[in-house]
Design a protein around this motif. Structure first.
Motif, PDB file in Angstrom:
ATOM      1  N   ARG A   1       0.814  -1.223   0.000  1.00 56.78           N
ATOM      2  CA  ARG A   1       0.000   0.000   0.000  1.00 56.78           C
ATOM      3  C   ARG A   1       0.847   1.272   0.000  1.00 56.78           C
ATOM      4  NH1 ARG A   1      -3.683  -1.124  -2.574  1.00 56.78           N
ATOM      5  NH2 ARG A   1      -2.274  -2.850  -3.083  1.00 56.78           N
ATOM      6  N   LEU A   2       2.159   1.132   0.064  1.00 52.88           N
ATOM      7  CA  LEU A   2       3.051   2.286   0.076  1.00 52.88           C
ATOM      8  C   LEU A   2       3.165   2.830  -1.343  1.00 52.88           C
ATOM      9  CD1 LEU A   2       4.700   3.717   2.295  1.00 52.88           C
ATOM     10  CD2 LEU A   2       6.674   2.355   1.577  1.00 52.88           C
ATOM     11  N   ASP A   3       2.730   4.071  -1.556  1.00 51.75           N
ATOM     12  CA  ASP A   3       2.752   4.669  -2.890  1.00 51.75           C
ATOM     13  C   ASP A   3       4.176   4.947  -3.361  1.00 51.75           C
ATOM     14  OD1 ASP A   3       0.012   4.576  -3.031  1.00 51.75           O
ATOM     15  OD2 ASP A   3      -0.287   6.662  -2.441  1.00 51.75           O
ATOM     16  N   ASP A   4       4.950   5.658  -2.552  1.00 56.06           N
ATOM     17  CA  ASP A   4       6.329   5.990  -2.881  1.00 56.06           C
ATOM     18  C   ASP A   4       7.235   5.010  -2.145  1.00 56.06           C
ATOM     19  OD1 ASP A   4       8.887   7.065  -3.168  1.00 56.06           O
ATOM     20  OD2 ASP A   4       8.182   9.138  -3.092  1.00 56.06           O
ATOM     21  N   LYS A   5       7.725   4.026  -2.865  1.00 55.12           N
ATOM     22  CA  LYS A   5       8.497   2.952  -2.232  1.00 55.12           C
ATOM     23  C   LYS A   5       9.825   3.442  -1.661  1.00 55.12           C
ATOM     24  CE  LYS A   5       5.325   0.220  -3.868  1.00 55.12           C
ATOM     25  NZ  LYS A   5       4.208  -0.225  -2.993  1.00 55.12           N
ATOM     26  N   ILE A   6      10.354   4.559  -2.190  1.00 50.55           N
ATOM     27  CA  ILE A   6      11.647   5.060  -1.741  1.00 50.55           C
ATOM     28  C   ILE A   6      11.497   6.024  -0.570  1.00 50.55           C
ATOM     29  CG2 ILE A   6      13.675   6.418  -2.407  1.00 50.55           C
ATOM     30  CD1 ILE A   6      13.378   5.312  -5.221  1.00 50.55           C
TER      31      ILE A   6
END
Length: 305
Positions: A199-204
């Protein structure tokens, strides 16, 4: 008379502006001002509140991206992480931030969502930050503001299809009554990697924060960090890319508690010292010691297998 009235208005406006500035600058100050809007009990300061606030702020500014805080139950952990923190970040950093919250029970998640919504809708919050919620998307478990920010809540193991954000928060992933169940613990651990992590949009740049009382050596904290019970020496640990802050009810050793933001000393937690003696004294703690397994896990954050 008119000059006096103008002066009083100017003074009041200046004070309000200063209060707003300091609330935006520090989550703890925001909490002090917002407390009465979410909790009828009188606000009482203790050093661990500042510690939690500063680690959450470190997440907000991108200094920490994977954070776990282990702390005993009923020590304001949910109020800080699930209510104050997201409302503060909307007000002071990014009103368009999207948040996803999960707890072991959907009822608990819904309760926290209602508290967040009540705080944001309060006259105090709106007067200072003018961030109204969207009338056509304002539900018990999820809502949006006019800047595109969203807060969505569910339960561990619950559906999150289509929902995501850059602030993922888990507040007590396991029911304490199910802590002895291998199947229940493994189910939560599998859910984390198979559902929640995606569910994390920005993986970085996105963050994941877990706050819980320890229940078992193989609970979600142990599963994620890989830190063995024998390695839990002191309050600060690193494991598998996770920062772990461990706060026992009774200090096991004398150590300096340091701010992650400034490097300043927050508190010297002396061996044998109680975490919040104004709220819970020795007689109450001795009562908890009657069950050593529960005491070491849930209160000392040192669980056994």
């Amino acid at each position: 008379m008119e000059e006096g009235n103008v002066s009083e208005i100017d003074l009041r406006t200046t004070i309000e502006a200063e209060d707003r500035y300091f609330a935006e600058e520090h989550l703890l100050t925001f909490t002090e001002q917002a407390w009465k809007y979410v909790d009828p009990a009188e606000y009482m300061y203790n050093w661990h509140l500042r510690l939690i606030c500063e680690y959450l702020m470190a997440v907000s500014v991108g200094q920490i991206k994977r954070l776990i805080i282990n702390i005993p139950p009923r020590y304001a952990k949910s109020l800080l992480i699930s209510i104050m923190w997201p409302c503060w970040e909307w007000a002071s950093i990014n009103p368009s931030q999207k948040w996803v919250f999960c707890s072991y029970a959907s009822l608990l998640s819904a309760y926290m969502s209602i508290k967040r919504r009540d705080l944001i809708s309060s006259e105090w919050y709106q007067k200072n930050w003018n961030l109204p919620l969207k009338a056509d998307y304002n539900r018990q478990a999820d809502f949006m503001n006019d800047e595109g920010g969203m807060m969505f809540s569910s339960s561990t193991g619950g559906t999150l299809t289509g929902m995501g954000g850059n602030r993922l928060v888990i507040d007590d992933p396991t029911n304490p009554q199910e802590a002895i169940s291998d199947a229940a613990r493994e189910g939560v651990n599998d859910w984390f990697y198979n559902t929640f992590l995606s569910r994390l949009d920005d993986k970085i740049n996105g963050s994941i924060t877990l706050i819980q009382q320890r229940l078992n050596q193989n609970d979600l904290t142990g599963f994620l960090t890989g830190i063995d019970n024998s390695e839990l020496d002191g309050y600060l640990h690193e494991g598998n890319g996770w920062t772990l802050v461990r706060v026992p009810l009774v200090s096991e050793q004398t150590e300096e508690i340091i701010s992650p933001l400034t490097g300043e000393l927050i508190h010297e937690y002396r061996e044998g010292e109680l975490l919040w003696p104004a709220r819970e004294g020795l007689p109450q703690i001795e009562e908890k010691r009657r069950d050593p397994y529960v005491f070491e896990a849930q209160y000392q954050q040192r669980p056994s297998s």
